[in-house]
Design an enzyme around this catalytic site. Structure first.
Site, mmCIF file in Angstrom:
data_model
loop_
_atom_site.group_PDB
_atom_site.id
_atom_site.type_symbol
_atom_site.label_atom_id
_atom_site.label_comp_id
_atom_site.label_asym_id
_atom_site.label_seq_id
_atom_site.Cartn_x
_atom_site.Cartn_y
_atom_site.Cartn_z
ATOM 1 C CG HIS A 66 6.463 37.170 41.985
ATOM 2 N ND1 HIS A 66 6.929 37.169 39.967
ATOM 3 C CD2 HIS A 66 6.110 36.066 41.930
ATOM 4 C CE1 HIS A 66 6.226 35.755 39.391
ATOM 5 N NE2 HIS A 66 6.024 35.431 40.936
ATOM 6 C CB SER A 176 6.489 32.763 39.549
ATOM 7 O OG SER A 176 5.269 33.652 38.628
#
Lengths: 486, 487
Positions: A66, A176
């Protein structure tokens, strides 16, 4: 004696100090520009983001998919170095939210240290999460306890569920892709949190990471497969068990449907009771003991690569049977997982734009898309596995946009409807639409839609005559993508 | 002198657009209706919902009978009337209710009336732009009135009902009107208020519909208004008209896209017909016709203006030529639909089998999900509503669903199953709710009751020998007095 003690202490300190994360964890700066799935020759607005990654063996950077999905430009930065290194995506596994970046300038890796991949952490162990949350320039570290390990939804694809490790370390934007460390080894990749909860973060465990790394060894990412059956965990009810002619002590799951074109079609059928997958015995919740704990049976499947097989033991009509299933992708014809990176294919003929019905298209309705989309699309999306009985269907095709012209002035009512046929030839893919409109000999194009009682009519000759002018007027680069001549 | 005359003339003419205040004259014709409602829960159909109260306006039409709107008396358990001249409540009961006309005829207890009513006659007059006044009686016996003007005539339905009927729209109204308030043009009643439209607009059920309803109701057996048995789509696209081989000199017609199994035209029309006219009125490609009095209106009015049983003639383009189809106008009750759009005045049908609640799928059931229910309800159920509701067949009269399982020992393992459409019970296809007891009684010696569902859902298998005990236990635990309500 004192010297011996000092050496021992020094040795211990060296052993347990762990790696220097400034040599392993990197900041990733990304410029993104997704495609517009309703008018697929266009791209939407540009945005910028920051994520984390870390170096693994082979001069590769592991991060979340992502972070780099729909990217147009990627920069990787090391802590304490001003230089920015352009990077490219070598592999992206959007279903497991992992990606590998390559950096052409090999000097980037000078003095850097790859991290080793460890095992599945035990619950209650303390782990450390490293990354660049909220855009800071220095590596941040947060400690947390492993609080739970279970199968859960991966938010990036919105459709795929795999094992996740839950910690109480905060996972914030920018975190992330950073490594989660236990005893100096990577035990996970930080990837998502829960907005509604305080300090609940999730990481992708090494079982998934290892699957991904093994998968890409052949130069291609194939993804995680499935058995190709829908199951019901209903053997808790003794009557149900007896009705299915199962021995009283049987535990397992009941097959309610077999996926079209799956390898299970020739092995399993409705009302079969699967009791074992490879050497894993199933319980009535569909759980198996794997990695020393009880997890969903999908773990036995996810441990395999696409094309590998699993042995199943099942009961049918009171008899115990065995069979072998090949692990396949078995994606639904109405793709519910979000798609990334690839330019969406389309057909734009006589101002009518046709695209594949998928989640990306549905999400063009906005945040409340699930309740705002037209009923027929919601119906097909939810029930495509049951509604589609056509083995040759590859996708549902939808009329997504009309570029107004004299020839299509009255076609507005057909917007967002899925196609059934063109000139009585079934539409099972965009290729069928292309093929139908290549025809220059028919008088009309009669386009029929699923669940619609009135067809769309196009005067075929006029449609061909007008097509180029319409494309030019609305700056559509080609009547179809992938491009070809009409 | 000349200037003064002009000013007086202007004043007189401006006043003339407003109707006279005839409150006094209507005092013996308008009643206040106090209504107590007590419906049923859609998800707990064995339980009544909370008591509530409302009011409506009734207008005397015949002896001790008054007319009001049907939506106001839906699920009414008690109706009491009050007149301007009488303080005590007068018991009242519904004589005829037609939710499609949205009209109800209510009879007041003649013995409790101290003064006879003055019945009103409704005038079918319509003057576009003319001032109208509307009247109602308050709970304390005072007459109120408001004003507006007749803005337009349309063909509309309320959100609840199936049919599209002739509707007058009053604009610029001084008060919201949606409870049967009496609308008068000059000093003649022309309709009653049905529902609020946009801001400062009120929809009026016109005299044309009221008079038809009253004439029908007076016959003793109420036939009801005719209802459309098909869907039609605009037929404007030249390519489509060319494909259908409609000659250029034929400029009329709508495309018959979908023919139901119930309603007017369902027995004679075919999907793919082009409907050119009804009863000699030409229908334009947008589905409208020229009404002699009201101008351009949706063709639905040509059907809903009829009483069921009347003759009706369709002119269609079929197989490359014009054809005349003679038919009989038909109505249907909401309960005749595969998925009823509404269900009033009755307890929902249900059967609780081993804690599994089986009930009839209705629009009201789905709407129980609250705001934006259309986007929240399971798509396979909603699909039945929007694509199959008007298409009951001999094989399927009701859609029976498993709404949910009330947790109990007998249904362990099934407790997450819900919103499935029942296909078979004990091997018998379930066509209607009344099939459930028959199906349950099948194979009495078999050990299990087996409920099968559509869409590849798992079956529910229940031990027959445990059913009675489970029923008693579930009734006790969950407070259910009746395990089955099937007509």
């Amino acid at each position: 004696m004192k010297l011996k003690m000092f050496i021992l202490l020094l040795f211990t300190a060296v052993c347990f100090a762990g790696p220097d994360m400034t040599k392993s964890v990197v900041m990733i700066q990304i410029v993104k520009q997704p495609y517009d799935y309703a008018t697929p020759w266009k791209q939407t607005s540009i945005s910028q983001g920051v994520g984390s990654g870390f170096i693994i063996e082979g001069n590769r950077i592991l991060t979340n998919a992502h972070n780099i999905s729909d990217s147009r430009f990627i920069i990787v930065k090391k802590e304490n170095f001003a230089k920015k290194y352009p990077a490219t995506v070598e592999f992206a596994g959007h279903d497991c939210d992992l990606a590998i970046l390559k950096i052409a300038d090999e000097t980037f890796f000078d003095g850097m240290q790859p991290l080793a991949i460890g095992g599945l952490p035990e619950v209650n162990r303390t782990v450390e999460t490293y990354g660049f949350p909220m855009g800071g320039t220095h590596i941040s570290v947060t400690k947390g306890i492993v609080s739970r390990i279970q199968t859960d939804m991966y938010a990036h694809s919105g459709a795929d569920g795999h094992l996740v490790v839950q910690t109480d370390a905060a996972i914030n934007p920018g975190n992330s892709g950073g490594p989660v460390i236990l005893d100096g080894n990577v035990v996970g990749v930080a990837f998502q949190g829960i907005r509604q909860a305080d300090n609940i973060g999730y990481m992708i465990p090494t079982t998934i990471i290892n699957h991904f790394l093994l998968d890409v060894n052949d130069g291609r990412y194939d993804g995680f497969g499935s058995l190709g059956v829908s199951i019901f965990e209903g053997l808790h009810n003794e009557s149900y068990k007896e009705y299915l002619n199962l021995p009283a002590d049987t535990e397992g799951v009941v097959v309610t449907a077999v996926t079209l074109n799956s390898s299970a079609e020739n092995v399993l059928r409705r009302n079969d009771c699967i009791t074992q997958i490879d050497n894993y015995a199933l319980d009535n919740d569909g759980m198996i003991v794997i990695y020393g704990q009880k997890y969903s049976l999908s773990e036995a499947v996810e441990a395999k690569q696409i094309g590998e097989t699993v042995d199943v033991v099942f009961w049918r009509d009171g008899k115990k049977q065995t069979g072998q299933l090949t692990i396949q992708l078995n994606r639904p014809v109405f793709e519910f997982a979000r798609l990334y990176d690839a330019r969406p294919p389309y057909v734009c003929f006589a101002g009518l734009t046709f695209v594949s019905a998928n989640r990306n298209f549905l999400e063009t309705w906005g945040r409340e898309w699930m309740k705002d989309i037209p009923h027929i699309l919601r119906y097909l999306m939810s029930e495509s596995q049951t509604l589609n009985t056509d083995k040759l269907r590859k996708e549902y095709v939808v009329l997504s946009e009309i570029l107004p012209d004299q020839i299509n002035l009255y076609d507005g009512d057909f917007l967002n409807k899925p196609l059934e046929s063109i000139n009585d030839q079934p539409v099972r893919s965009l290729e069928d639409v292309r093929k139908a409109f290549r025809n220059k000999d028919c008088e009309f194009f009669i386009v029929k839609f699923i669940s619609s009682d009135i067809p769309l009519l196009l005067d075929a000759k006029q449609a061909h005559q007008q097509n180029d002018a319409i494309l030019k007027k609305y700056n559509v680069p080609s009547w179809t993508y992938p491009e070809e001549q009409l | 002198m000349k200037k003064t005359f002009i000013i007086i003339l202007i004043c007189v003419s401006s006043f003339s657009v407003f109707a006279k205040d005839i409150s006094e004259k209507l005092k013996d014709s308008i009643v206040y209706l106090q209504i107590t409602y007590h419906g049923y829960g859609q998800y707990t159909p064995w339980k009544t919902s909370e008591l509530s109260e409302g009011f409506a306006v009734g207008c005397a039409v015949d002896g001790n009978k008054v007319i009001t709107i049907a939506s106001s008396v839906a699920d009414a358990k008690l109706i009491q009337a009050r007149t301007a001249n009488q303080n005590d409540f007068i018991p009242a009961q519904i004589l005829t209710v037609d939710y499609e006309s949205n009209l109800a005829l209510i009879e007041l207890d003649s013995n409790s009336l101290t003064k006879p009513f003055k019945p009103l006659a409704f005038s079918e007059k319509y003057v576009k732009g003319a001032g109208v006044s509307f009247y109602w009686l308050s709970a304390d016996g005072r007459m109120y009135n408001g004003r507006g003007f007749l803005d337009r005539v349309t063909v509309e339905s309320t959100a609840v009902f199936c049919s599209q009927t002739l509707t007058f729209v009053a604009a610029g109204i001084s008060e919201t009107t949606n409870l049967g308030q009496l609308y008068c043009l000059e000093d003649r009643p022309v309709g009653i208020a049905s529902l609020s439209g946009k801001e400062k607009e009120g929809n009026i059920i016109p005299a044309q519909i009221i008079n038809r309803f009253l004439a029908d109701a007076r016959n003793g057996k109420y036939n009801g208004i005719a209802m459309k048995g098909f869907e039609a789509s605009a037929l404007v696209d030249p390519a489509m008209r060319k494909y259908l081989k409609i000659p250029n000199d034929v400029q009329t017609g709508v495309y018959v896209a979908n023919v139901y199994t119930i309603g007017t035209g369902s027995d004679v029309l075919k999907s793919g017909d082009v409907l050119l006219g009804i009863d000699g009125y030409s229908i334009n490609p947008y589905g409208r016709y020229e009404d002699r009095r009201f101008g351009t209106l949706a063709f639905d009015s040509l059907i809903t203006g009829k009483t069921a049983g009347d003759a009706i003639t369709f002119e269609v383009w079929r197989d490359g030529k014009k054809q005349i189809l003679n038919a009989v106008a038909k109505r249907f009750n909401a309960s005749d639909m595969l998925v009823p759009w509404y269900e009033f005045d009755t307890q929902p049908e249900y059967a609780i089998v081993g804690g599994c609640i089986l009930q009839k799928l209705t629009k009201s059931y789905m709407a129980g999900r609250g705001e934006d229910w259309q986007g929240k309800v399971e798509p396979h159920l909603y699909n039945y509503l929007i694509n199959e509701a008007f298409k009951p067949t001999d094989q399927r009269r009701d859609l029976v669903i498993l709404s949910y399982c009330m947790p109990a020992n007998i249904n362990i393992g099934y407790q997450n199953l819900s919103q499935y459409v029942v296909d078979k019970i004990n091997g018998m296809k379930i066509c209607r709710m009344s099939d459930i007891p028959k199906a349950l009684a099948l194979n009495p010696d078999a050990k299990f009751i087996v409920i099968e569902f559509e869409m590849s859902q798992p079956a529910i298998v229940l031990d027959r020998s445990q059913l009675d005990y489970a029923a008693n236990s579930i009734a006790q635990v969950y407070g259910i007095d009746k395990m089955m309500n099937i007509k």
